[in-house]
Structures are given as C-alpha cells and as structure tokens.
Enzyme design. Structure first.
Site, mmCIF file in Angstrom:
data_model
loop_
_atom_site.group_PDB
_atom_site.id
_atom_site.type_symbol
_atom_site.label_atom_id
_atom_site.label_comp_id
_atom_site.label_asym_id
_atom_site.label_seq_id
_atom_site.Cartn_x
_atom_site.Cartn_y
_atom_site.Cartn_z
ATOM 1 N N LYS A 55 2.779 25.163 14.776
ATOM 2 C CA LYS A 55 3.355 24.574 13.563
ATOM 3 C C LYS A 55 3.794 25.691 12.609
ATOM 4 O O LYS A 55 4.876 25.638 12.016
ATOM 5 C CB LYS A 55 2.331 23.654 12.877
ATOM 6 N N GLN A 99 -5.676 20.044 9.770
ATOM 7 C CA GLN A 99 -5.705 19.763 11.210
ATOM 8 C C GLN A 99 -6.964 18.965 11.571
ATOM 9 O O GLN A 99 -8.069 19.316 11.160
ATOM 10 C CB GLN A 99 -5.653 21.086 12.002
ATOM 11 N N ASP A 122 1.466 14.643 6.836
ATOM 12 C CA ASP A 122 0.986 13.942 8.029
ATOM 13 C C ASP A 122 1.192 12.435 7.893
ATOM 14 O O ASP A 122 1.093 11.707 8.879
ATOM 15 C CB ASP A 122 -0.515 14.199 8.222
HETATM 16 N N1 GUN Z 1 -4.683 16.307 15.356
HETATM 17 C C1 GUN Z 1 -4.013 15.723 16.372
HETATM 18 N N2 GUN Z 1 -2.782 15.319 15.963
HETATM 19 C C2 GUN Z 1 -2.695 15.641 14.655
HETATM 20 C C3 GUN Z 1 -1.654 15.483 13.692
HETATM 21 O O1 GUN Z 1 -0.576 14.924 13.933
HETATM 22 N N3 GUN Z 1 -1.945 15.962 12.444
HETATM 23 C C4 GUN Z 1 -3.136 16.560 12.139
HETATM 24 N N4 GUN Z 1 -3.319 16.977 10.889
HETATM 25 N N5 GUN Z 1 -4.110 16.722 13.024
HETATM 26 C C5 GUN Z 1 -3.879 16.269 14.270
#
Ligand code: GUN
Length: 296
Positions: A55, A99, A122
């Site tokens: 990311k 995350q 998110d």
């Molecule tokens: N863990 C698995 N998928 C995601 C996501 O799309 N966003 C976040 N913040 N954590 C995750």
C-alpha cells in the site's frame, strides 16, 4: 471446451492507479495539495506487513504522501486511540488506515469508530457503512469497490443479475452485498450456517467469494457463463514443502465453466490497493469541498 475470460485485475488496477496519479498531479498544480495517507501497523504479522508495504509503495508511485506508523504488538487500546486522535487532527493527513486484524487486547470496533469518518479510507466506520446502505456519499471499502470495478469490466450493466456473495465479513461480504444491491442486482448472502450453498451458488449470474477457505468453490457449483470474483488470499503448502497463494475458488475447474473469473494472485488483490489510493484522493478533495476527480 471454452475457457472463461480471465479478468486481469493487475492491468485494471494499474490503469486506476495511473488515473489517481494523473488526478493527484492536477491537484498539486491547481491547489498545491498532496493527499496524505497514514498507515498504522500494530505488531509484526508478516502477511499484514507485506500488505501495508505494498500500500505504501503504491501511494508513493501515485504521488501521494504516506506516513507510516509501526506500533508494538503490546500497545494498549488507549495508546492506539490517542495516536488516531493525533492523525485525525493532522491537516497533512487525508486518510487513516489501521491494518487489521489487531491484537486480542484491542477492541477493533472502538478503534475503527475513533477514526474521523472523513479520513476513514477503509470505509469501515459505522457512519460510512450507513452511508453505503442508504445510498448517500461516503468512503466505500476498498476490496468490494475493486470487485465491482472488475465485474463492470465484463458486464457494465448489472441490473437484474442474480448475485451471490459468499462470506459476511464487515470488510468484504456485507459491503459487497450493499454495492450489488445499489447496482440493482438480486442479492443472496451465503455464510457458515447456510444450508446447501452449492445449490444457491448454482443459480447465480455473479458469484463473489470472500470466505478465506482455500479452493472451496468448485467447478460444479458454478452455472455455465457466470462471472466469478475470488477475494481469497490463502497460503497453502505444496507437496515439496513450499508455500503458495491460492484463492477461495478452484480456479482451474471454475475456468472450464464460468464466463469470466479472476485469478489469484493478479485479480482482486491489486484492486484493493488501487481503490485505497482512489479513496485517499476522494477524501482529500471532499475534506476541502473540491469535486471528487474519480467518482465511483
Ligand atoms: N485486513 C485485511 N483486509 C483489510 C483491509 O481492506 N483494510 C484493513 N485496514 N485491514 C485489512
């Protein structure tokens, strides 16, 4: 035998990242604005680390600024929420991503609701969840947003389609159902207590799978010609002791039946990252009263 069209998520994501980069360059020229994304990684789970790293790299490549926060696995919930409060107040930051999953001592819901909804890239904050289900503007979760773009790449008009979503997580399954409903699909949500999942999947024109169970969906579950989107990322060991990534769908078998299918890797995964960049750009514009250059 005819083979399904393989939906190239990598190429479609690269196109979206390029559009974000071009829009970000225009924002910088016209408003002196560089969208900023803060990522918070708690602990050192290797898979989460590699997602957060990807990311960050994508952000930098698109001309966005990334602020990386790495916090110890034994951090208290109060300390994490205090960090989020600092990021909420920081004008350089347009998006905050924590995350998941978080360590057991931390209540994920309390952390998500501590994020300013305007910076919730998110789309997990209850305010954004409510906006999605009521059809008003909000930040939309990245993985289902990416799935919708992939679906539209092969079927631009989804109205009237029978769509089945396997999995009911807050991250993928539930927002995916909301997006498909908004696109005028007839939706069915399948979960661990559903009776006879294969029979229900067999009816579907569109199947989105997000259950985290390697190769669960087999070829004989799928109606000929259906579109199958696989959100699974499962590490499995091979007979020679190595590890490889497979989806929730038995790709080789489904490819012989479906009309179109996403591969793993190279399908949904890259779209999640591209949509995160898109959301960060949207948040940066929205917070300043500017039009979103890449509306959904
Ligand atoms: N863990 C698995 N998928 C995601 C996501 O799309 N966003 C976040 N913040 N954590 C995750």
């Amino acid at each position: 035998m005819a083979q399904a069209h393989i939906i190239d998520g990598k190429a479609i994501a690269a196109e979206l990242c390029q559009s974000v980069a071009a829009a970000a360059a225009r924002l910088r020229e016209t408003h002196g604005l560089v969208p900023g994304l803060a990522t918070i990684m708690v602990g050192d789970d290797p898979a989460s680390h590699s997602y957060v790293r990807a990311k960050g790299t994508a952000c930098a490549n698109a001309g966005l600024v990334r602020f990386e926060h790495r916090l110890p696995s034994d951090i208290s919930e109060a300390a994490l929420i205090a960090e989020i409060a600092r990021l909420n107040a920081d004008e350089r930051i347009d998006g905050i991503l924590v995350q998941l999953p978080l360590p057991a001592q931390i209540d994920t819901h309390r952390v998500i609701t501590a994020i300013d909804p305007a910076k919730d890239v998110d789309g997990f904050h209850p305010i954004n969840v409510g906006r999605l289900w009521t059809g008003t503007w909000g930040l939309v979760p990245c993985t289902p947003q990416g799935c919708l773009i992939l679906l539209r790449s092969v079927r631009p008009d989804l109205a009237g389609a029978e769509a089945v979503v396997l999995g009911r997580s807050n991250i993928v399954g539930k927002p995916m159902a909301a997006l498909l409903l908004a696109a005028d699909c007839t939706i069915t949500s399948i979960h661990s207590k559903t009776r006879d999942a294969p029979m229900i999947v067999w009816r579907a024109d569109i199947v989105v799978v997000a259950v985290g169970r390697p190769l669960l969906v087999r070829g004989d579950w799928i109606k000929p010609g259906a579109i199958v989107i696989d959100c699974g990322i499962n590490a499995v060991s091979t007979p020679d002791g190595r590890s490889r990534i497979v989806g929730d769908v038995d790709f080789a078998a489904v490819q012989r039946v479906a009309g179109a299918v996403t591969p793993v890797p190279g399908g949904v995964g890259p779209m999640t990252i591209a949509c995160l960049l898109r959301n960060t750009l949207a948040a940066a514009c929205r917070r300043r009263g500017l039009a979103d250059p890449l509306p959904l």
